[in-house]
Design a protein around this motif. Structure first.
Motif, PDB file in Angstrom:
ATOM      1  N   VAL A 221      39.560  51.149  45.486  1.00 38.85           N
ATOM      2  CA  VAL A 221      39.611  50.197  44.378  1.00 38.85           C
ATOM      3  C   VAL A 221      40.039  48.820  44.880  1.00 38.85           C
ATOM      4  CG1 VAL A 221      40.604  49.688  42.103  1.00 38.85           C
ATOM      5  CG2 VAL A 221      40.268  52.067  42.813  1.00 38.85           C
ATOM      6  N   ILE A 222      39.222  47.831  44.565  1.00 37.01           N
ATOM      7  CA  ILE A 222      39.509  46.447  44.946  1.00 37.01           C
ATOM      8  C   ILE A 222      39.578  45.646  43.645  1.00 37.01           C
ATOM      9  CG2 ILE A 222      38.706  44.466  46.293  1.00 37.01           C
ATOM     10  CD1 ILE A 222      37.023  46.449  47.954  1.00 37.01           C
ATOM     11  N   HIS A 223      40.692  44.953  43.432  1.00 35.78           N
ATOM     12  CA  HIS A 223      40.845  44.215  42.168  1.00 35.78           C
ATOM     13  C   HIS A 223      40.736  42.708  42.421  1.00 35.78           C
ATOM     14  CE1 HIS A 223      41.837  44.081  37.951  1.00 35.78           C
ATOM     15  NE2 HIS A 223      42.759  43.164  38.173  1.00 35.78           N
ATOM     16  N   VAL A 224      40.110  42.008  41.483  1.00 33.76           N
ATOM     17  CA  VAL A 224      39.936  40.550  41.611  1.00 33.76           C
ATOM     18  C   VAL A 224      41.135  39.839  40.983  1.00 33.76           C
ATOM     19  CG1 VAL A 224      38.441  38.581  41.086  1.00 33.76           C
ATOM     20  CG2 VAL A 224      37.431  40.854  41.415  1.00 33.76           C
ATOM     21  N   VAL A 225      41.737  38.910  41.739  1.00 34.46           N
ATOM     22  CA  VAL A 225      42.906  38.174  41.226  1.00 34.46           C
ATOM     23  C   VAL A 225      42.714  36.665  41.436  1.00 34.46           C
ATOM     24  CG1 VAL A 225      44.464  40.101  41.745  1.00 34.46           C
ATOM     25  CG2 VAL A 225      44.219  38.238  43.409  1.00 34.46           C
ATOM     26  N   SER A 226      43.508  35.905  40.658  1.00 38.80           N
ATOM     27  CA  SER A 226      43.403  34.446  40.754  1.00 38.80           C
ATOM     28  C   SER A 226      44.734  33.798  41.121  1.00 38.80           C
ATOM     29  CB  SER A 226      42.904  33.893  39.415  1.00 38.80           C
ATOM     30  OG  SER A 226      43.759  34.367  38.378  1.00 38.80           O
ATOM     31  N   SER A 227      45.754  34.610  41.455  1.00 40.11           N
ATOM     32  CA  SER A 227      47.056  34.047  41.827  1.00 40.11           C
ATOM     33  C   SER A 227      47.829  35.054  42.674  1.00 40.11           C
ATOM     34  CB  SER A 227      47.875  33.722  40.574  1.00 40.11           C
ATOM     35  OG  SER A 227      48.311  34.932  39.972  1.00 40.11           O
ATOM     36  N   PRO A 228      48.824  34.584  43.458  1.00 37.98           N
ATOM     37  CA  PRO A 228      49.646  35.515  44.241  1.00 37.98           C
ATOM     38  C   PRO A 228      50.379  36.512  43.346  1.00 37.98           C
ATOM     39  CG  PRO A 228      50.001  33.253  44.980  1.00 37.98           C
ATOM     40  CD  PRO A 228      49.160  33.166  43.744  1.00 37.98           C
ATOM     41  N   GLU A 229      50.755  36.108  42.140  1.00 35.70           N
ATOM     42  CA  GLU A 229      51.479  37.007  41.223  1.00 35.70           C
ATOM     43  C   GLU A 229      50.603  38.206  40.841  1.00 35.70           C
ATOM     44  OE1 GLU A 229      51.334  33.626  40.893  1.00 35.70           O
ATOM     45  OE2 GLU A 229      53.379  33.388  41.668  1.00 35.70           O
ATOM     46  N   PHE A 230      49.334  37.943  40.506  1.00 36.58           N
ATOM     47  CA  PHE A 230      48.430  39.049  40.164  1.00 36.58           C
ATOM     48  C   PHE A 230      48.118  39.903  41.402  1.00 36.58           C
ATOM     49  CE2 PHE A 230      46.956  36.273  36.468  1.00 36.58           C
ATOM     50  CZ  PHE A 230      47.664  37.016  35.533  1.00 36.58           C
ATOM     51  N   ALA A 231      48.140  39.270  42.559  1.00 32.92           N
ATOM     52  CA  ALA A 231      47.899  40.028  43.803  1.00 32.92           C
ATOM     53  C   ALA A 231      49.014  41.057  43.998  1.00 32.92           C
ATOM     54  CB  ALA A 231      47.836  39.073  44.992  1.00 32.92           C
ATOM     55  N   LEU A 232      50.249  40.635  43.770  1.00 29.12           N
ATOM     56  CA  LEU A 232      51.386  41.554  43.907  1.00 29.12           C
ATOM     57  C   LEU A 232      51.278  42.712  42.918  1.00 29.12           C
ATOM     58  CD1 LEU A 232      54.277  39.007  44.496  1.00 29.12           C
ATOM     59  CD2 LEU A 232      53.710  40.950  45.985  1.00 29.12           C
TER      60      LEU A 232
END
Ligand SMILES: Cc1cc2nc3c(=O)[nH]c(=O)nc-3n(C[C@H](O)[C@H](O)[C@H](O)COP(=O)(O)O)c2cc1C
Length: 314
Positions: free
Chosen positions: A114-125
């Motif tokens: 599973v690979i999730h798309v994020v737009s900020s370091p917070e969502f990456a964490l």
């Protein structure tokens, strides 16, 4: 140099992005055959249509293990789309537009990546905490729906790379091998390209849409609907109508009404360049041809190699 080829069965660490109305079975199969991840964009598909596209992709590729499905997590048919894809043998999912907590552990229990798309370091964490195998960090130059944070790819990638331990794949504004080399220098272990693949022979974008991409310049797109669901659009009449409504303080309901009537399908699949919604990224201004996927991937790799010292080659 570590890259996502140790996570996914790919020849090159590149992803042809999942895109509504653009990335069907034909584009995904051509991408898989060219050595990269071929992604079917399920966002615009009812489950029966998704099934058709997965069968088509499997029929036309010698590498079904390089096929993936992109499922935006905001539609009511999400679970059905995921179950159907698993039953048809898909084992790589790119999830977006929703919480990675909802389905990641279940999908991983089924043996999927599973690979999730994020737009900020917070969502990456948050994605790392949810158990995702990797993340796609997408800057707001990108075509399609965007983060509200308006972080550019150049600033996003190093901040995300420094925040998480899982592999980071860069997206947003990548249109040639020089940009792939650049994001790798920033610490990305792969790159996802959307806009560049719209203008390929195998994409299902209408020929008017492909032509608009190659006629674009650096100012042909703009972020719209910031209060509702931010999306980067081609500046046509539909965009001007959206902007006018927004400037007059339109409510979410008024914008929804304008978006109804299947505007995205009308624009991107049916080629109505006046009344249709056209999602496209800022890098459209660089694109000047409509190659086959095979020729494009060869060129991207060659350009990437010319831009980097040999230790960084794929
Ligand atoms: C026409 C179009 C449709 C898109 N549809 C989706 C989608 O359904 N789901 C999604 O996660 N991203 C979608 N995206 C974003 C892409 O997956 C990708 O991350 C983005 O295009 C990368 O930026 P680039 O366009 O600058 O290459 C779309 C992009 C485009 C251009």
């Amino acid at each position: 140099m570590k890259n996502i080829c140790s996570l996914l069965p790919l020849e090159y660490p590149l992803i042809q992005a999942g895109m509504v109305w653009v990335s069907g079975g034909k584009l995904a199969a051509a991408s898989a055959n060219a050595g990269i991840l071929g992604v079917i964009g399920a966002g615009s598909m009812r489950p029966d249509l998704l099934e058709e596209h997965i069968h088509k992709a499997k029929k036309f590729t010698r590498h079904p293990e390089r096929l993936a499905v992109n499922v935006p997590l905001l539609y009511e048919k999400t679970k059905e789309q995921l179950e159907l894809s698993l039953n048809l043998g898909i084992r790589t999912f790119i999830t977006s537009a929703g919480s990675p907590k909802t389905y990641t552990s279940w999908l991983k229990g089924e043996g999927a990546k599973v690979i999730h798309v994020v737009s900020s370091p917070e969502f990456a964490l948050k994605s790392e905490a949810a158990g995702c195998d990797a993340i796609i960090a997408e800057g707001f130059e990108a075509g399609g729906h965007n983060g509200r944070e308006e972080i550019t790819t150049l600033t996003l990638i190093p901040q995300v790379v420094d925040s998480v331990r899982i592999p980071v794949i860069a997206a947003g504004g990548i249109g040639d091998g020089r940009a792939i080399a650049a994001v790798m220098c920033l610490g990305a272990q792969g790159a996802q390209l959307g806009t560049r693949f719209v203008a390929t022979i195998e994409s299902s974008a209408h020929s008017n849409f492909k032509q608009a991409v190659i006629n674009s310049n650096s100012t042909s797109t703009m972020l719209a609907m910031k209060k509702y669901v931010p999306v980067r659009l081609y500046k046509n009449k539909f965009f001007e109508d959206v902007k006018r409504l927004e400037d007059h303080g339109a409510t979410k309901e008024e914008l929804e009404k304008l978006l109804g009537h299947g505007r995205a399908r009308k624009g991107m699949l049916e080629g109505d360049m006046t009344e249709g919604e056209i999602e496209i990224g800022q890098i459209a201004g660089l694109i000047k041809d409509i190659p086959s996927v095979e020729a494009l991937v060869k060129r991207l790799i060659q350009e990437q190699r010319q831009s980097l010292p040999s230790g960084y080659f794929f």
